[in-house]
Write a protein that holds these residues in place. Structure first.
Motif, PDB file in Angstrom:
ATOM      1  N   UNK A 237       0.835  -1.202   0.000  1.00  0.00           N
ATOM      2  CA  UNK A 237       0.000   0.000   0.000  1.00  0.00           C
ATOM      3  C   UNK A 237       0.872   1.254   0.000  1.00  0.00           C
ATOM      4  N   UNK A 238       1.942   1.236   0.774  1.00  0.00           N
ATOM      5  CA  UNK A 238       2.818   2.424   0.790  1.00  0.00           C
ATOM      6  C   UNK A 238       3.367   2.696  -0.606  1.00  0.00           C
ATOM      7  N   UNK A 239       3.716   1.620  -1.313  1.00  0.00           N
ATOM      8  CA  UNK A 239       4.208   1.775  -2.684  1.00  0.00           C
ATOM      9  C   UNK A 239       3.114   2.380  -3.579  1.00  0.00           C
ATOM     10  N   UNK A 240       1.873   1.908  -3.417  1.00  0.00           N
ATOM     11  CA  UNK A 240       0.773   2.426  -4.247  1.00  0.00           C
ATOM     12  C   UNK A 240       0.566   3.926  -4.002  1.00  0.00           C
ATOM     13  N   UNK A 241       0.610   4.357  -2.736  1.00  0.00           N
ATOM     14  CA  UNK A 241       0.388   5.781  -2.434  1.00  0.00           C
ATOM     15  C   UNK A 241       1.565   6.625  -2.945  1.00  0.00           C
ATOM     16  N   UNK A 242       2.781   6.104  -2.766  1.00  0.00           N
ATOM     17  CA  UNK A 242       3.964   6.843  -3.255  1.00  0.00           C
ATOM     18  C   UNK A 242       3.889   6.979  -4.773  1.00  0.00           C
ATOM     19  N   UNK A 243       3.471   5.909  -5.451  1.00  0.00           N
ATOM     20  CA  UNK A 243       3.398   5.939  -6.911  1.00  0.00           C
ATOM     21  C   UNK A 243       2.398   7.005  -7.369  1.00  0.00           C
ATOM     22  N   UNK A 244       1.244   7.101  -6.670  1.00  0.00           N
ATOM     23  CA  UNK A 244       0.252   8.115  -7.066  1.00  0.00           C
ATOM     24  C   UNK A 244       0.861   9.509  -6.888  1.00  0.00           C
ATOM     25  N   UNK A 245       1.508   9.736  -5.741  1.00  0.00           N
ATOM     26  CA  UNK A 245       2.083  11.070  -5.470  1.00  0.00           C
ATOM     27  C   UNK A 245       3.174  11.405  -6.478  1.00  0.00           C
ATOM     28  N   UNK A 249       3.640   4.508 -12.360  1.00  0.00           N
ATOM     29  CA  UNK A 249       2.957   3.249 -12.046  1.00  0.00           C
ATOM     30  C   UNK A 249       3.588   2.599 -10.814  1.00  0.00           C
ATOM     31  N   UNK A 250       2.798   1.931  -9.992  1.00  0.00           N
ATOM     32  CA  UNK A 250       3.402   1.243  -8.835  1.00  0.00           C
ATOM     33  C   UNK A 250       4.189   0.020  -9.290  1.00  0.00           C
ATOM     34  N   UNK A 251       5.150  -0.373  -8.470  1.00  0.00           N
ATOM     35  CA  UNK A 251       5.902  -1.601  -8.745  1.00  0.00           C
ATOM     36  C   UNK A 251       5.811  -2.494  -7.503  1.00  0.00           C
ATOM     37  N   UNK A 252       4.952  -3.518  -7.607  1.00  0.00           N
ATOM     38  CA  UNK A 252       4.718  -4.390  -6.445  1.00  0.00           C
ATOM     39  C   UNK A 252       5.656  -5.598  -6.423  1.00  0.00           C
ATOM     40  N   UNK A 253       6.474  -5.740  -7.482  1.00  0.00           N
ATOM     41  CA  UNK A 253       7.348  -6.914  -7.551  1.00  0.00           C
ATOM     42  C   UNK A 253       8.316  -6.887  -6.367  1.00  0.00           C
ATOM     43  N   UNK A 254       8.553  -8.050  -5.801  1.00  0.00           N
ATOM     44  CA  UNK A 254       9.522  -8.219  -4.703  1.00  0.00           C
ATOM     45  C   UNK A 254       9.135  -7.560  -3.380  1.00  0.00           C
TER      46      UNK A 254
END
Ligand code: COA
Length: 257
Positions: A237-245, A249-254
């Protein structure tokens, strides 16, 4: 109180207007509290017969403010969030709720419609529930109400693929009453709301009560809320919010789940 939610009582209709068009009416904690306060007032104020929800600008709402989600993902507070208070409050609403929706209705913008009794969509309106894109889970009892309304696979398509549903399809699926030209959606919703103010309030109340399983709705909201709080703090989720800001695109790999 929030400067971004206007509350007006017109002929028995409590009109709640989201007014943050520069941010596509993304809903902050203060806005959720203003909406919850207004819904609480509607429950007890006999002058309020019907509540009408609408948003200024080109979007109904872009959903929860993602900066607020990012802040919550780093917070250790155990306090109930204004968003959680709002979903519980709208889930308990006993008076008729009507919505006028134009443009994007994202996240809570769509899930709150599952608690509305009449929904009018402007041409071009899009219902979007990208909870999985944000590494979250559905809220507002939508994990139960949406599949119950439109079937599992269509609900999953919205939740997990995050695919928007267009207005015509939404009406065909039973998520809304009608698609109307954009310039007429508010008038249409207000006319329906005013018609409801003339119906016997006791009968409306009993009918809505019979049509909704409030206990089941609140149990689902609570189960979703526990998972939602957990998910907010995940690296995904932190990655998703950082990606929006950062507008990437988010990178959920690894990342650990
Ligand atoms: N939270 C906070 N700010 C938001 C927001 C949100 N949910 N949605 C949009 N905004 C802001 C943008 O950051 C932008 O701000 P800026 O002008 O200061 O950069 C402004 O609103 C306009 O948004 P933009 O993305 O440029 O508009 P668009 O028309 O290209 O796209 C959306 C509109 C709604 C499709 C897109 O903004 C979006 O996907 N938003 C996120 C929706 C979301 O995931 N909500 C949470 C659901 S649980």
């Amino acid at each position: 109180m929030s400067e971004h939610v206007k509350t007006e009582l017109c002929n028995g209709v409590l009109v709640l207007t989201l007014q943050r068009p520069d941010k596509k009416n993304a809903i902050t904690g203060a806005m959720y509290d203003a909406l919850s306060d207004a819904l609480d007032r509607a429950e007890t104020d006999v002058a309020v017969k019907v509540v009408l929800l609408q948003g200024d600008g080109d979007s109904f709402t872009a959903g929860n403010d993602l900066a607020d989600f990012a802040a919550q993902s780093k917070s250790n507070s155990d306090e109930e969030s204004p968003a959680f208070r709002f979903v519980k409050t709208i889930g308990n609403a006993s008076k008729p709720l009507v919505a006028a929706v134009q443009g994007n209705a994202v996240g809570i913008g769509t899930t709150m419609l599952l608690h509305c009794d009449l929904v009018y969509l402007a041409e071009g309106a899009r219902l979007v529930t990208p909870f999985v894109n944000l590494a979250l889970v559905p809220e507002a009892a939508s994990s139960w109400l949406l599949p119950a309304r439109i079937g599992h696979v269509r609900a999953y398509q919205m939740f997990a693929l995050g695919e928007p549903m267009d207005a015509v399809t939404a009406v065909a699926c039973g998520l809304a009453n009608a698609v109307v030209p954009a310039g007429e959606v508010r008038q249409k919703a207000m006319a329906a709301a005013v018609t409801l103010t003339k119906r016997p309030a006791g009968s409306l109340n009993a009918t809505k009560n019979l049509m909704r399983d409030i206990e089941r709705i609140q149990a689902q909201i609570s189960a979703e809320g526990d998972l939602f709080k957990e998910r907010l703090k995940t690296p995904e989720a932190r990655e998703a919010f950082a990606a929006f800001a950062e507008r990437r695109p988010p990178n959920f790999a690894n990342l650990p789940a």
